[in-house]
Design a protein around this motif. Structure first.
Motif, PDB file in Angstrom:
ATOM      1  N   HIS A   6       5.290  -2.694  -4.982  1.00  0.00           N
ATOM      2  CA  HIS A   6       5.339  -3.687  -6.062  1.00  0.00           C
ATOM      3  C   HIS A   6       4.172  -4.669  -5.922  1.00  0.00           C
ATOM      4  O   HIS A   6       3.541  -4.762  -4.862  1.00  0.00           O
ATOM      5  CB  HIS A   6       6.668  -4.450  -6.126  1.00  0.00           C
ATOM      6  N   GLU A  53       7.117  -7.739  -9.378  1.00  0.00           N
ATOM      7  CA  GLU A  53       8.124  -8.673  -8.835  1.00  0.00           C
ATOM      8  C   GLU A  53       7.663 -10.088  -9.195  1.00  0.00           C
ATOM      9  O   GLU A  53       6.631 -10.560  -8.686  1.00  0.00           O
ATOM     10  CB  GLU A  53       8.197  -8.512  -7.316  1.00  0.00           C
ATOM     11  N   HIS A  77       1.083 -11.297  -3.866  1.00  0.00           N
ATOM     12  CA  HIS A  77       0.982 -10.305  -2.780  1.00  0.00           C
ATOM     13  C   HIS A  77       1.042  -8.887  -3.331  1.00  0.00           C
ATOM     14  O   HIS A  77       1.434  -8.678  -4.489  1.00  0.00           O
ATOM     15  CB  HIS A  77       2.091 -10.514  -1.734  1.00  0.00           C
ATOM     16  N   GLU A 127       2.436  -7.021   2.015  1.00  0.00           N
ATOM     17  CA  GLU A 127       3.853  -6.874   2.411  1.00  0.00           C
ATOM     18  C   GLU A 127       4.139  -5.403   2.661  1.00  0.00           C
ATOM     19  O   GLU A 127       3.662  -4.546   1.891  1.00  0.00           O
ATOM     20  CB  GLU A 127       4.759  -7.402   1.291  1.00  0.00           C
TER      21      GLU A 127
HETATM   22 CO   LIG Z   1       7.476  -8.837  -2.480  1.00  0.00          CO
END
Ligand SMILES: [Co+2]
Ligand SMILES: CC[C@H](C(=O)O)C(=O)SCCNC(=O)CCNC(=O)[C@H](O)C(C)(C)COP(=O)(O)OP(=O)(O)OC[C@H]1O[C@@H](n2cnc3c(N)ncnc32)[C@H](O)[C@@H]1OP(=O)(O)O
Length: 136
Positions: A6, A53, A77, A127
């Protein structure tokens, strides 16, 4: 790293941003979830094989609050799907990347997550996400 799982986008108003991205992507928000431990409220949209997200700060000390105060709304991110987050964390540590948590921690959307410090990843907050396998 299997694929981009994501892209995280920091927003000030989750509901307004959700409506904007629904129009933009011609889809609908399929999940809204608060991750109290992270100080975030998230909204997920699917765009083809990719997920967006949206992240709103849910506490004053949320990393999203600090990010928006400093940089404004925008891409926060990039999350990559991994099969074995612990092995990937060990590999990255061995490569000299700085991890922001020593153990995988609970994320949104039924994941275990770990973050790599952006200062060691070319200015990008990365991430790692591993799907949490449901107990049989
Ligand atoms: Co995230
Ligand atoms: C887990 C739930 C959900 C999921 O997918 O399941 C999420 O994704 S939650 C997302 C929110 N949680 C996090 O971001 C946790 C990891 N982040 C952190 O630990 C911090 O935000 C950290 C360490 C990246 C920055 O915190 P710090 O207190 O050090 O803030 P500074 O403003 O002093 O930042 C230091 C330095 O890093 C640059 N920075 C900060 N954030 C980002 C970013 N998102 N992308 C790129 N660069 C970033 C910041 O500009 C500073 O650099 P400088 O050159 O000194 O300005």
């Amino acid at each position: 790293m299997n694929k981009i799982e994501h892209i995280g986008i920091a927003v000030s108003d989750l509901e307004a941003a959700g409506s904007l991205y629904e129009k933009l992507l011609n889809t609908t928000v399929y999940k809204i979830e608060e991750v109290v431990t992270e100080g975030v409220k998230t909204a997920f949209l699917q765009s083809g094989p990719n997920k967006i997200e949206l992240l709103e700060a849910s506490s004053a000390d949320s990393p999203i609050a600090k990010f928006i105060a400093k940089k404004g709304e925008g891409i926060h991110h990039i999350a990559f799907e991994v099969d074995d987050i612990k092995a990937e964390m060990a590999r990255l540590k061995g490569e000299g990347f700085v991890l922001l948590n020593d153990e995988p921690k609970p994320g949104a959307d039924n994941k275990l997550v770990c973050f790599v410090h952006p200062k060691t990843a070319g200015g990008v907050l990365v991430e790692l996400v591993q799907e949490l396998v449901p107990n049989p």
